[in-house]
Scaffold this active site. Sequence first.
Site, PDB file in Angstrom:
ATOM      1  N   TYR A   1       0.786  -1.219   0.000  1.00 43.90           N
ATOM      2  CA  TYR A   1       0.000   0.000   0.000  1.00 43.90           C
ATOM      3  C   TYR A   1       0.825   1.278   0.000  1.00 43.90           C
ATOM      4  CZ  TYR A   1      -3.237  -3.674   1.244  1.00 43.90           C
ATOM      5  OH  TYR A   1      -3.955  -4.838   1.238  1.00 43.90           O
TER       6      TYR A   1
ATOM      7  N   LYS B   1     -29.367  -4.959  -3.582  1.00 44.24           N
ATOM      8  CA  LYS B   1     -29.033  -5.783  -4.746  1.00 44.24           C
ATOM      9  C   LYS B   1     -27.567  -6.224  -4.685  1.00 44.24           C
ATOM     10  CE  LYS B   1     -30.115  -6.624  -9.340  1.00 44.24           C
ATOM     11  NZ  LYS B   1     -31.383  -6.794 -10.050  1.00 44.24           N
TER      12      LYS B   1
ATOM     13  N   GLU C   1     -30.328  -1.022 -13.674  1.00 46.36           N
ATOM     14  CA  GLU C   1     -31.395  -1.327 -12.719  1.00 46.36           C
ATOM     15  C   GLU C   1     -32.338  -0.141 -12.585  1.00 46.36           C
ATOM     16  OE1 GLU C   1     -33.080  -4.094  -9.944  1.00 46.36           O
ATOM     17  OE2 GLU C   1     -31.394  -4.305 -11.321  1.00 46.36           O
ATOM     18  N   ASP C   2     -33.638  -0.443 -12.578  1.00 45.90           N
ATOM     19  CA  ASP C   2     -34.667   0.557 -12.257  1.00 45.90           C
ATOM     20  C   ASP C   2     -34.552   1.819 -13.106  1.00 45.90           C
ATOM     21  OD1 ASP C   2     -35.586  -1.235 -10.433  1.00 45.90           O
ATOM     22  OD2 ASP C   2     -34.848  -0.211  -8.668  1.00 45.90           O
TER      23      ASP C   2
ATOM     24  N   ASP D   1     -34.063  -5.619 -14.957  1.00 46.22           N
ATOM     25  CA  ASP D   1     -35.527  -5.501 -14.972  1.00 46.22           C
ATOM     26  C   ASP D   1     -36.105  -6.096 -16.255  1.00 46.22           C
ATOM     27  OD1 ASP D   1     -35.656  -4.037 -12.510  1.00 46.22           O
ATOM     28  OD2 ASP D   1     -34.815  -2.359 -13.605  1.00 46.22           O
TER      29      ASP D   1
ATOM     30  N   ALA E   1     -46.342  -3.705 -21.744  1.00 43.42           N
ATOM     31  CA  ALA E   1     -45.298  -3.604 -22.762  1.00 43.42           C
ATOM     32  C   ALA E   1     -44.224  -2.609 -22.341  1.00 43.42           C
ATOM     33  CB  ALA E   1     -45.905  -3.195 -24.102  1.00 43.42           C
TER      34      ALA E   1
ATOM     35  N   ALA F   1     -40.429  -2.416 -19.809  1.00 42.96           N
ATOM     36  CA  ALA F   1     -39.115  -3.049 -19.907  1.00 42.96           C
ATOM     37  C   ALA F   1     -39.197  -4.561 -19.764  1.00 42.96           C
ATOM     38  CB  ALA F   1     -38.190  -2.465 -18.843  1.00 42.96           C
ATOM     39  N   ALA F   2     -39.833  -5.037 -18.667  1.00 46.21           N
ATOM     40  CA  ALA F   2     -39.906  -6.481 -18.436  1.00 46.21           C
ATOM     41  C   ALA F   2     -40.761  -7.168 -19.492  1.00 46.21           C
ATOM     42  CB  ALA F   2     -40.462  -6.745 -17.042  1.00 46.21           C
TER      43      ALA F   2
ATOM     44  N   ASN G   1     -46.536  -6.135  -8.481  1.00 49.26           N
ATOM     45  CA  ASN G   1     -46.128  -6.180  -7.082  1.00 49.26           C
ATOM     46  C   ASN G   1     -46.373  -4.824  -6.427  1.00 49.26           C
ATOM     47  OD1 ASN G   1     -45.121  -7.713  -5.003  1.00 49.26           O
ATOM     48  ND2 ASN G   1     -43.128  -8.073  -5.957  1.00 49.26           N
TER      49      ASN G   1
ATOM     50  N   ASN H   1     -36.054 -11.901  -9.593  1.00 43.78           N
ATOM     51  CA  ASN H   1     -34.822 -11.761 -10.369  1.00 43.78           C
ATOM     52  C   ASN H   1     -33.589 -12.265  -9.643  1.00 43.78           C
ATOM     53  OD1 ASN H   1     -36.652 -10.404 -11.926  1.00 43.78           O
ATOM     54  ND2 ASN H   1     -35.505  -8.502 -12.066  1.00 43.78           N
TER      55      ASN H   1
END
Length: 867
Positions: free
Chosen positions: A484, A540, A582-583, A608, A641, A643-644, A734, A765
């Site tokens: 270091y 996550k 994500e999201d 997603d 219709a 993303a998922a 959900n 997921n």
Amino acid sequence: MDEPINAQQALLDVNTHDQPPHPPPPTFGLGQQEALEYRKRFRGMIGVTSKVPLKDRSVLSLLYTPGVAAPCLEIAKSPLTSFDYTIRGNTIALITDGSSGFGFGNIGPLAALPTLEDASILFKTFGGVDAFPICLNTQDIEQMIATSMALAPTFGGFCLSGITSPRCFMIADHLAQAVNIPVIHAEQDATAAAILGGLYNALKVVGKAQEAVRIVINGAGAGGISIARLLLRVGFRHILLCDRAGILDRYRLHDMNWAKLDIARQTNPASVTGSLEDALRGADVFIGLSAGNTVTPEMVRSMAERPILFVLAVPDPEIAPAAAIAAGAAVVATGRADAPNLITNALVLPGIFRGALDIRAIHMTQDLVVAAAHAIADLVPPEHLSAQQIVPSVMDYAVAPRVAGAVAGAARLNGVARIERDPAEIEALARATIYEGHKPVPPPSHRYANLQEQSLELHYRYQGVLQITPKLPIRDHLVLYSFYLPPGIPEATRQIVARPDAVFDYTGKSNRIAIITDGSAVLGLGNIGPRAALPVMEGKAILFQTFAGIEAYPICLSTQNVDEIVKAVQHISPAFGGVNLEDIAAPRCFEVEKRLRSLLDIPVFHDDQHGTAIVILAGIINALRLVNKQKQDVTAVLVGAGAAGIATAKMLLDWGIGKLLLVDRIGILRTGLAGMTSVQEELAARTNPDGISGGLAEAVEGADIFIGVSAPGILLPEMVRTMAEQAIVFGLANPVPEIMPDEALAAGARVVATGRSDYPNQVNNSLVFPGLFRGALDVRAHHINEAMKLAAAERLAAMVSDREREDGQIIPPAMSYDIAPALAAAVAQAAMESGVARLRVNPQTVAEHCYDFIYEGILTPVPPLED
């Protein structure tokens, strides 16, 4: 335009015009090869782990969905609480472009990564600060500022390092104005503070007053100009600054830039000219931040009586300490760890950020830097002060707490502290943090009425649930100076300059991914913004680590513009081996993923979309087996219709589903329907060959499969009764699905799945992304392609036994530790067969190493197969 980065050529041009690179430094501590082996075996020197062990589903519910919604909503209401409920309050970004590679030229971002990982260990060990490396693959000033600005919601401070002068001054200044968190440039501010602290004590040793001494600084880069500025600020008056061309003079017509001109006016008002040799005659102090062997014994003898020399070039100082002392130097300090009086910004950085974070400073002012310097000086008591000890040891764990307290006090006086806190309290807290290995965590109150309140308290008590951990802790000087604070460039950097792919061998890149969000579509909470999204991204990251040993780091971007998202991710990519989007709301997410896949040579995966699609396909595979129907003979209706839904539709079509109808708010998608997005128009041409019109009721009549990724309660029991016999219903909205499972079963459905954890067959997921990325990383995949996704779905389906399927189970439970190793092996195999793998490995070994981590906490590299 971004400036090109040619690390190999840069290392050949180090420090001189055309000189060859420095030879490797002599062995000090562990040998270079042994140090390299450690880096390779540990897959880099830093890890990302959970502060809270994930032992069962109840803990998962607190760290991730549904409990994580509570801190998200609190932050959405009051953004500054992000410092309380997330890692942000204890985390800084270490940012470099590798343009000034720590004394070794423009080595580029990949080769700079080992040094930033090493610095991260210093921050954690001596200050309890979580520091994460961000290596930018741009050297364009505006792009560097813009990218750093975009990262601000994730971090509580920025530490810039290894950026060439004068660009570094502009970047630090502009960035500090743009963000409301502390910004410091290590070679400017922290190095200057360490030098000033040492100089205060050196002057005491030789009995000279600061107002009278003449100082010569050699090296007019970031460090030299910054220490000159700081010395002027605290009252030193007689300073000359030199570079290769000699003394800086405002009238000099060559080798000048705006920063040199500015400091020349302040330090050399009489326009003295000449060489370094001329400047040193009669000088009391020499501070070298330049190149080795630039000062001769004759120059030292020409200085004033009892001169002070800070010869800080590494690995070779401007003059050897023994030669300087023989020539009459009274005090000598170096930048090497194997000599007395080590002057290093490691004395300053952990403590200065510890204090700034704990007082929630909005800026890093020069008064805070001066306070740190005084704290450094005061840590050497008068009875210990001598020519051989003018600064405390880096291994002195009292340094950072003292600096933290001093910095906090200065922040209060400067009016840059967000919170009112006693500096003595901050010093005591810093001491406890360092000795306990983490901030003291208060016990739970047990005064929460529900899961959400419990999760909120948990996130507050731990100040977020992620942390940086050293893989090789600093236990003694041997480790410190071998890894270091070596007396030269790390061998890992040399290897990466020579062969860029070696970055996968000697850093965390081979096992590290970025979880990227803009906070526009967080869970079911909607567009709550990047700060409020951070708790979800932390949760996550814990799943990645727990189930597959992957070190995932959340990056929440303060932009929802496609171009800016793509640029930011592209620029930070050198430190990562993969990107998990994500999201991010549709349709923006499609364009972001598409462009990043084309720009980056590492896996990019929007979970997603594809994670959901993979689990749905696995469930459909088993559901069709259970009802004894063939994929080519069935009709599926997919509602939603976004993303998922789009990703699931594409995957079902590629898999070979017989007929697919896609339904959105505007009805059944068909060619020519008004109001469709471009992505929906593309799918409309591949689905609904008969041009059926209408809404959901018309679509599900006679259908075999319903898949909902849309809104609660839209599938009525009477609609289920019109479906084909032994209907399959996936209501995945959900927390309230399109139809409750018991209602669907009562209406005649044979198989039901939901997105909820309190019902069987949860489409989650987390069943996919740990194993999918594990396999992709272990073969160093260029991309995640359709073959890899299909392999993951088929292997996930195979994890359900025939007996379990007959009992109605079509999807494995979320907390099964067998899943990630199995999926990793299948994905690795598919990557190799489809030609996107850099390495050829044994898939069974991939699974075995993943199991080793899960059950023993050990993750070693998967050895490549011999050709």
